[in-house]
Design an enzyme around this catalytic site. Structure first.
Site, mmCIF file in Angstrom:
data_model
loop_
_atom_site.group_PDB
_atom_site.id
_atom_site.type_symbol
_atom_site.label_atom_id
_atom_site.label_comp_id
_atom_site.label_asym_id
_atom_site.label_seq_id
_atom_site.Cartn_x
_atom_site.Cartn_y
_atom_site.Cartn_z
ATOM 1 N N LYS A 33 0.790 -1.360 0.246
ATOM 2 C CA LYS A 33 0.156 0.255 0.137
ATOM 3 C C LYS A 33 0.893 1.554 -0.050
ATOM 4 O O LYS A 33 -0.239 2.023 -0.583
ATOM 5 C CB LYS A 33 -0.851 -0.101 1.245
ATOM 6 N N THR A 34 1.901 1.485 0.519
ATOM 7 C CA THR A 34 2.869 2.515 0.442
ATOM 8 C C THR A 34 2.951 2.484 -0.373
ATOM 9 O O THR A 34 3.366 3.569 -0.868
ATOM 10 C CB THR A 34 3.819 2.510 1.675
ATOM 11 N N ASP A 226 -3.946 7.142 4.722
ATOM 12 C CA ASP A 226 -3.216 5.935 5.446
ATOM 13 C C ASP A 226 -4.348 5.760 6.135
ATOM 14 O O ASP A 226 -4.476 6.541 7.002
ATOM 15 C CB ASP A 226 -2.046 6.252 5.188
ATOM 16 N N GLU A 227 -4.591 4.322 6.348
ATOM 17 C CA GLU A 227 -4.789 3.430 7.476
ATOM 18 C C GLU A 227 -6.435 4.429 8.293
ATOM 19 O O GLU A 227 -6.185 4.692 8.322
ATOM 20 C CB GLU A 227 -3.953 3.996 8.889
ATOM 21 N N ARG A 616 1.978 -10.245 10.922
ATOM 22 C CA ARG A 616 3.681 -9.750 10.669
ATOM 23 C C ARG A 616 4.605 -10.590 10.620
ATOM 24 O O ARG A 616 5.587 -10.068 10.548
ATOM 25 C CB ARG A 616 3.363 -9.638 12.205
#
Length: 770
Positions: A33-34, A226-227, A616
Site C-alpha cells: 500500500k505504501t 493512509d490507514e 506480521r
C-alpha cells in the site's frame, strides 16, 4: 510509459492511474500500500502536473510520512516532494492551527501537551476541586475527556448532556464534567493544547470560520489518507469538510486491521465510505508480498469468521513455507523458556540475527517470562512501548526550559523548572504563586513577573527575579538564534549540563549522555532540509522543533537496526514485519480478552487483532499458549483460544516445533515428561468430526451450580487417592480419577456428576471426602 509504473501489478496500477473523484483502496496486509500511495502522488505530480502544495497526505506516524516523502523524492528525482503536506493528522493540523491560532484565542507559540503533561494538569485540577485523586484517577478522567473530544463533544455540551451525566453518576464520578470544564480552561490559560485538542480545535476552526474552511478546501485539491480504518469521528468529520469541494479523496486501508476502537477509531468509517460519496471507485489489493502461503492461509481462515468486513481474499506467489507451529506449554514460565530456546536454535540452524525475531503478546504484563528467559540465555532484547527517550526525567526537564522560553504562560513546565537546578524557590513559594494566579485570573508567569506585589520573602523574591530575568534573556534570543543555539545557551546558563556532568555515578553519567543526545538531535534537526512555503523556508526556530518532537509517536522513537529481539504488544506491532514471529498467550480470557467476549463487535476486533499478529510474520510463525498462567496473583487454568479452533489442522505443525530445541526436549514441559507424555511422534488419527487433539478438551458446557451440604466441612486432602468420592463447594459430587503434580502442589482430576471432568489444585480447593 512512466518508469515508476513498472513493477506494479494490475490492481496497484489501477489505483495509481485513477485521477479524479473518490477512490477507496482496500489494501490487504503486505500488499504494497505504501508503494501505491507514493506512486499515486508521484503520478499526480509528474503526469498531471499537480502542484505539491495542493496535495495533502495524512498518516498515523511520522515514520510513515517520512518514508513516503523519501520514496516520492526518489521516484521523481527532484526535491519537489518536500513541499507536499505529508504528515500525521496531528502534525499537519498543528501546523495549520499555528497559522490560525489567533482566531481561536491561542498564541501562535502554543504548547502541545503530551500525555504526561495532560495527566499532570488533570491531577492539579482534581486537587483544586477538592476531589479524591484516588477515586478520580487522572488516567481514567483523561480517557473520558479524550473520548469526548474525539467524538467532538466540548466541555459545555458534555456538562449539559443528560445521558453523559447519568453515565458519570452511575460510575460514581459525577464531577467529571466539572473537571473537563476546568481542564479545558486551564489549557487555554496556559496557551496549551493536548493531542486531542489538535483534532477538536481543527474541527472548530473549519466549522466556525467559513473563510478558513474555504481557504483550505481550495488549497488541498487532492487528499490522500493512509490507514483509514483507524480514523475516529473527529478525523472523519475534518476530512469530510476539507474534501467537500473537489471530492478528490483517496482512502487506503484494511478493515481487517481495524484494532484501535479503544482509542476511538471507527471501523464504520471505511465500511461506509461508499455511502459517503457518489461513484466511489473501489480497488482491492489482495496480493501479499510479505508472507509465505502457509501464513496467509491461516490469516484468511481466521478472519473469514468475521461478519462485518469488506470481502477479499489475500493470496501470494511466495514460497509455501513451513507449517505454522502450534505449541502448548504447562505454564507461562515454560512458554518463556520454550520461546527463548527456539530463538537460540533458529539462530544456529537458520543463521538468523536477534533483530529477525519478534515476540508479540496481547498485554504488556506478559513480557516478564520472556524477559527472564532471554536474559538467562544472554539474548539481547528490547521492549517496545517502554519508557521512551523523550519521557526520561532529565530530557523532560531540559525540554521544559525550552517550552517556557517559547511560551512562558505554560504552567506545567514552569512549575517543573522554577527550582531546578535548586535556586531557593521552594514548594511553598510555588504553591503561593499558583494560588495567586488562580485567584487573580492571571498566569503563573504574570505573578512571577510582578512577584514584589505578592508578598514573597526577600530571599525568595531575589531568586524569582533572577529566574524571570534569565528566562527573558533566553526569550530575547529566539528571533536571532536557531533551536540548537538557544538550547546550548540554556544548558550553559541554567547549570543543568554542569550539574549532570559533575554527577559521576553510573546513573548520573547516563543522564548526562541523554541530555547530550537531546542536543545532538536538535543539531541534526536544524541541519535537515524542510519544505518551503509561505515564508517558512527552513524554519529552524525553537517553537518548530518543540512541535516536531512533541508529535513523535511511539513507532518513531526506536532504533530499528539494533540487533535485539523485539518484544511488544500486537497493537504496537501494527505496520511492522519480521522474518520470525512468536504470538504468545493464545488463550481464552487473554486472547480474545475476557472483556471482549460479550459482544460480536468486540470479539470481531479481537479476531482482527489476531489477523494483524499472524500477518506480521514473513517466513516462520509460532503460536503458543500455556495451560496455567498467573493472573492477578492467582494461578489460573486456561482453555486454548477459540481462534486456534478456527485454523484447519492441515496448516499446523503440532509436534512442538518439529525438532529438539536446545536442552533436548522440544516444547514438552518437565511436567509432561515426568508423567510419561510423549515428546514427539505423529498425532493419533482422528475422525473428521472429532475436535483436534492439540486443542485439548472442548469448551465445557454451562456450569451447574451446587449448594453445599449442611454438614460440609473441608477435609484434610493429604491422603486423597483415585477412586474416592468427594464433594466440592461449587461443582458438587464427583469421583477422583487421577492424582498428579508435585508433592507441594498436588492436582486432582475429578469427574463431577453434573459438571464433568475438572483438574483441581488441592492447595486452594475446599473438598469434603465422603
Amino acid at each position: 510509459m512512466q518508469h515508476y509504473l513498472e513493477g506494479l501489478n494490475e490492481q496497484q496500477r489501477e489505483a495509481v492511474l485513477h485521477k479524479d473523484g473518490p477512490i477507496m483502496i482496500v489494501a490487504g496486509a503486505g500488499s504494497g500500500k505504501t508503494k501505491v500511495l507514493t506512486t499515486r502522488i508521484a503520478h499526480l505530480m509528474a503526469a498531471h502536473h499537480i502542484d505539491a502544495f495542493r496535495i495533502l497526505a495524512l498518516t498515523f506516524t511520522n515514520k510513515a510520512a517520512a518514508e513516503m516523502k523519501e520514496r516520492i523524492e526518489r521516484t521523481l528525482g527532484n526535491t519537489e516532494a518536500r513541499n507536499l503536506y505529508i504528515g500525521t493528522f496531528h502534525s499537519v493540523f498543528a501546523r495549520i492551527l499555528r497559522a490560525e491560532a489567533d482566531r481561536l484565542g491561542y498564541p501562535r507559540s502554543f504548547t502541545i501537551y503530551d500525555t504526561d503533561d495532560a495527566r499532570s494538569v488533570v491531577k492539579t485540577v482534581v486537587q483544586e476541586l477538592n476531589l479524591d485523586d484516588k477515586h478520580y484517577k487522572p488516567n481514567l478522567v483523561l480517557n473520558r475527556i479524550s473520548s469526548a473530544k474525539n467524538a467532538l463533544v466540548g466541555p459545555d455540551e458534555y456538562a449539559n448532556d443528560y445521558h453523559l451525566q447519568q453515565e458519570d453518576m452511575q460510575s460514581g464520578r459525577p464531577a467529571i464534567g466539572k473537571i473537563y470544564q476546568a481542564y479545558w480552561a486551564r489549557c487555554r490559560k496556559n496557551g496549551a493544547m493536548d493531542f486531542d485538542d489538535l483534532l477538536f480545535n481543527m474541527y472548530i476552526l473549519l466549522s466556525t470560520f467559513p473563510e478558513v474552511l474555504h481557504k483550505y478546501q481550495h488549497k488541498f485539491q487532492y487528499i490522500l489518507i493512509d490507514e483509514y480504518q483507524d480514523t475516529n469521528a473527529a478525523q472523519y468529520q475534518i476530512v469530510k469538510l476539507l474534501a467537500a469541494v473537489h471530492e478528490n479523496i483517496c482512502v487506503v486501508g484494511d478493515d481487517a486491521q481495524s484494532i484501535y476502537s479503544f482509542r476511538g477509531a471507527t471501523i464504520e468509517n471505511i465500511l461506509q465510505f461508499q455511502k459517503d460519496y457518489d461513484d466511489v471507485k473501489v480497488v482491492k489489493l489482495e496480493q501479499n508480498y510479505r508472507s509465505t502461503q502457509s501464513i496467509i492461509a491461516v490469516a484468511n481462515e481466521v478472519i473469514k469468521n468475521n461478519k462485518g468486513q469488506i470481502p477479499k481474499a489475500l493470496w501470494t506467489d511466495n514460497h509455501p513455507g513451513e507449517k505454522i507451529r502450534l505449541v502448548r506449554t504447562m505454564t507461562d514460565n515454560d512458554e518463556g523458556k520454550y520461546v527463548a530456546d527456539t530463538i537460540q536454535e533458529q539462530k544456529l540452524r537458520n543463521h538468523y540475527n536477534n533483530r529477525d525475531f519478534a515476540i508479540l503478546y496481547r498485554t504488556n504484563a506478559q513480557s516478564r517470562s520472556f524477559e527472564e528467559s532471554l536474559r538467562r540465555m544472554n539474548i539481547a532484547y528490547r521492549i517496545y512501548g517502554g519508557i521512551s527517550f523523550y519521557q526520561r526525567k532529565e530530557v523532560k526537564d531540559f525540554i521544559a526550559y525550552l517550552r517556557v522560553i517559547v511560551n512562558p504562560k505554560e504552567e506545567e513546565s514552569l512549575k517543573r523548572i522554577i527550582n531546578y537546578p535548586i535556586r531557593g524557590i521552594g514548594k511553598t513559594s510555588v504553591e503561593k504563586a499558583v494560588l495567586a494566579a488562580n485567584d487573580g485570573g492571571l498566569s503563573m508567569w504574570d505573578v512571577l513577573g510582578n512577584a514584589a506585589m505578592f508578598g514573597f520573602k526577600s530571599g525568595t523574591l531575589e531568586s524569582i527575579d533572577q529566574f524571570v530575568t534569565m528566562i527573558k534573556m533566553f526569550a530575547s534570543e529566539l528571533d536571532k538564534k536557531n533551536a540548537y543555539d538557544v538550547a546550548v545557551l540554556v544548558g550553559k546558563h541554567t547549570g543543568i549540563v554542569k550539574e549532570l556532568f559533575n554527577d559521576k555515578t553510573t546513573e548520573g553519567l547516563a543522564r548526562y549522555e541523554n541530555v547530550q543526545e537531546l542536543l545532538n538531535s536538535i543539531k541534526e534537526w536544524i541541519e535537515t532540509p524542510l519544505n518551503e512555503e509561505d515564508g517558512e523556508v527552513g524554519d529552524k526556530s525553537l517553537g518548530a522543533y518543540l512541535q516536531q518532537i512533541t508529535l513523535l509517536t511511539d513507532a518513531d522513537k526506536d532504533e530499528e537496526d539494533a540487533d535485539v529481539v523485539k518484544l511488544m504488544t500486537i497493537h504496537a506491532a501494527k505496520g511492522l514485519e519480521f522474518p520470525v514471529v512468536f504470538v504468545a498467550g493464545i488463550e481464552e480470557g487473554l486472547f480474545p480478552s475476557g472483556m471482549s467476549i460479550n459482544s460480536r463487535e468486540d470479539l470481531e476486533e479481537e479476531r482482527r487483532l489476531f489477523y494483524v499478529a499472524v500477518t506480521r510474520a514473513k517466513q516462520r510463525l509460532w503460536l503458543t499458549y500455556a495451560n496455567n498462567r498467573y493472573r492477578f496473583g492467582q494461578l489460573v487454568q486456561n482453555d486454548p483460544s477459540r481462534f486456534l479452533d478456527e485454523i484447519p489442522e492441515l496448516h499446523l505443525d503440532k509436534s512442538h516445533a518439529g525438532g529438539r530445541a536446545p536442552g533436548g526436549f522440544g516444547g514438552t514441559s518437565a511436567f509432561d515428561r515426568m508423567h510419561g507424555k510423549p515428546s514427539f511422534g505423529p498425532p493419533p488419527a482422528r475422525k473428521p468430526d472429532q475436535r483436534p487433539s492439540y486443542l485439548g478438551p472442548a469448551p465445557k458446557p454451562a456450569q451447574v451450580d451446587h449448594t453445599p451440604s449442611k454438614d460440609f466441612v473441608p477435609s484434610d486432602l493429604s491422603g486423597l487417592a483415585p477412586g474416592q468420592r468427594v464433594e466440592h463447594q461449587k461443582f458438587g459430587f464427583g469421583e477422583v480419577t487421577k492424582m498428579e503434580g508435585s508433592g507441594h502442589n498436588p492436582i486432582a482430576t475429578i469427574k463431577f456428576d453434573l459438571n464433568g471432568e475438572k483438574k483441581i489444585m488441592l492447595n486452594y480447593a475446599k473438598l469434603r471426602i465422603l
